[in-house]
Scaffold this motif. Structure first.
Motif, PDB file in Angstrom:
ATOM      1  N   ALA A 180       0.824  -1.210   0.000  1.00  0.00           N
ATOM      2  CA  ALA A 180       0.000   0.000   0.000  1.00  0.00           C
ATOM      3  C   ALA A 180       0.852   1.253   0.000  1.00  0.00           C
ATOM      4  CB  ALA A 180      -0.934  -0.013   1.209  1.00  0.00           C
ATOM      5  N   SER A 181       2.016   1.181   0.637  1.00  0.00           N
ATOM      6  CA  SER A 181       2.887   2.359   0.708  1.00  0.00           C
ATOM      7  C   SER A 181       3.704   2.552  -0.564  1.00  0.00           C
ATOM      8  CB  SER A 181       3.832   2.236   1.911  1.00  0.00           C
ATOM      9  OG  SER A 181       4.754   1.164   1.726  1.00  0.00           O
ATOM     10  N   CYS A 182       3.643   1.546  -1.488  1.00  0.00           N
ATOM     11  CA  CYS A 182       4.462   1.612  -2.699  1.00  0.00           C
ATOM     12  C   CYS A 182       3.631   1.664  -3.984  1.00  0.00           C
ATOM     13  CB  CYS A 182       5.383   0.388  -2.774  1.00  0.00           C
ATOM     14  SG  CYS A 182       6.526   0.215  -1.395  1.00  0.00           S
ATOM     15  N   ASN A 183       2.304   1.555  -3.855  1.00  0.00           N
ATOM     16  CA  ASN A 183       1.456   1.472  -5.047  1.00  0.00           C
ATOM     17  C   ASN A 183       1.507   2.727  -5.902  1.00  0.00           C
ATOM     18  OD1 ASN A 183       0.497  -1.135  -4.900  1.00  0.00           O
ATOM     19  ND2 ASN A 183      -1.170  -0.615  -3.524  1.00  0.00           N
ATOM     20  N   SER A 184       1.535   3.871  -5.236  1.00  0.00           N
ATOM     21  CA  SER A 184       1.547   5.124  -5.998  1.00  0.00           C
ATOM     22  C   SER A 184       2.953   5.420  -6.504  1.00  0.00           C
ATOM     23  CB  SER A 184       1.051   6.278  -5.119  1.00  0.00           C
ATOM     24  OG  SER A 184       1.891   6.444  -3.998  1.00  0.00           O
ATOM     25  N   ASN A 185       3.001   5.982  -7.698  1.00  0.00           N
ATOM     26  CA  ASN A 185       4.267   6.403  -8.291  1.00  0.00           C
ATOM     27  C   ASN A 185       5.224   5.230  -8.521  1.00  0.00           C
ATOM     28  OD1 ASN A 185       5.833   8.452  -9.408  1.00  0.00           O
ATOM     29  ND2 ASN A 185       6.997   8.749  -7.513  1.00  0.00           N
ATOM     30  N   PHE A 186       4.685   4.059  -8.888  1.00  0.00           N
ATOM     31  CA  PHE A 186       5.527   2.916  -9.249  1.00  0.00           C
ATOM     32  C   PHE A 186       6.176   3.194 -10.613  1.00  0.00           C
ATOM     33  CE2 PHE A 186       6.043  -1.038 -11.645  1.00  0.00           C
ATOM     34  CZ  PHE A 186       6.769  -1.818 -10.750  1.00  0.00           C
ATOM     35  N   ASP A 188       9.071   4.346  -9.091  1.00  0.00           N
ATOM     36  CA  ASP A 188       9.914   5.186  -8.238  1.00  0.00           C
ATOM     37  C   ASP A 188       9.740   4.845  -6.763  1.00  0.00           C
ATOM     38  OD1 ASP A 188      10.783   6.443 -10.496  1.00  0.00           O
ATOM     39  OD2 ASP A 188       9.464   8.184 -10.297  1.00  0.00           O
ATOM     40  N   SER A 189       8.560   4.338  -6.411  1.00  0.00           N
ATOM     41  CA  SER A 189       8.274   4.034  -5.005  1.00  0.00           C
ATOM     42  C   SER A 189       9.111   2.876  -4.471  1.00  0.00           C
ATOM     43  CB  SER A 189       6.789   3.690  -4.839  1.00  0.00           C
ATOM     44  OG  SER A 189       6.424   2.609  -5.696  1.00  0.00           O
ATOM     45  N   GLY A 262       3.161  -3.402  -8.693  1.00  0.00           N
ATOM     46  CA  GLY A 262       3.197  -2.942 -10.078  1.00  0.00           C
ATOM     47  C   GLY A 262       3.739  -4.026 -10.982  1.00  0.00           C
TER      48      GLY A 262
END
Length: 295
Positions: A180-186, A188-189, A262
């Protein structure tokens, strides 16, 4: 040196396996004196001691351990010859396949299952190991083929051919909280996050690292694994992000309780059959090829 006495070798093998002349004599239905005499004659013929005594148990000497390894191979081959010569029409044909350690177990399962479902008796024997060891087994006809993610290199002294089964992009996974903490801006996250990487035996490792560099990503590689199942178990424990072929994405999510971060098709894992047949004819090898095409 005169030719090896295989009766002596046979008695030696059983004493070494049982660790006792008494137990070996009971198994072979011979007297301990007979076995002891045969071992002594064998040691005299070889000019070396094969055992050392520790209390009531016999232990192999250094030379004895070397000879035992060869004897084990010899008698295993003898057993296989007996199986091959069975005249029982119901005896199953044996298909021996090597699977490199980096191949996901579920993928190997899906490729091989149809062999057991085809008409006619077939016994499947799977051997797992590193590429070099399995190729050595293939070279001496102890394997019918190898499933691997590394093709046989051109110029190899082993007479075999590569057959591409399938390829797959990659999915990145983690336990739901980390995902959940890495889903956005994959992707780069991924930078700064704990990452579980494939070991140096995996052909995909170099492509993964090159992909990181291409996108200027700096994940924190905290562990490396040659065994893909062990890598996923660490991911299941929440210790880091990991990547696996997208073709087994649904299985990885359900089996390990992880979520998707991702996906990428910028690098792919390619899977091969390495076979000693220039023109594939073995029905089980052809079945593997067909399984790959339908996955």
């Amino acid at each position: 040196m005169t030719p090896l006495n295989y009766n002596h070798l046979y008695y030696f093998f059983h004493v070494a396996t049982d660790g006792s002349i008494t137990r070996a004599s009971a198994r072979l239905n011979l007297t301990p004196q007979t076995i002891s005499g045969q071992i002594a004659a064998f040691e005299e013929h070889l000019g070396t001691k094969l055992f050392r005594r520790e209390g009531r148990r016999l232990r192999l000497s250094a030379k004895g351990r070397q000879i035992y390894g060869h004897a084990e191979t010899i008698f295993q081959l003898g057993s296989e010859i007996r199986q091959m010569l069975q005249t029982d029409s119901g005896a199953a044909e044996v298909f021996r396949v090597g699977i490199t350690e980096v191949i996901p177990k579920i993928l190997a399962n899906r490729l091989l299952q149809p062999i057991l479902q085809r008409p006619g008796a077939m016994r499947l024997v799977c051997h797992e190991g590193d590429q070099e060891t399995l190729l050595a087994e293939l070279a001496v006809n102890r394997l019918d083929c190898i499933i691997t993610d590394q093709p046989l290199e051109s110029g190899s002294h082993i007479k075999a051919w590569n057959y591409r089964i399938l390829d797959s992009g990659f999915t990145f996974f983690a336990v739901p909280e980390l995902a959940a903490s890495c889903n956005s801006n994959f992707p780069d996250s991924l930078s700064g996050q704990p990452f579980l990487a494939p070991g140096r035996k995996a052909s995909i490792r170099s492509f993964l690292l090159a992909w990181f560099e291409k996108h200027d990503l700096a994940p924190n590689i905290i562990a490396e694994f040659d065994d893909s199942a062990l890598l996923k178990s660490f991911g299941q424990a929440g210790l880091g992000i990991f990547a696996a072929p997208s073709i087994i994405e649904d299985y990885v999510m359900s089996q390990y309780g992880v979520a998707v971060i991702g996906r990428t098709q910028e690098f792919v894992d390619v899977f091969y059959v390495v076979s000693p047949e220039r023109r594939l004819q073995h029905p089980a090898t052809l079945e593997i090829m067909e399984s790959g095409l339908t996955l």
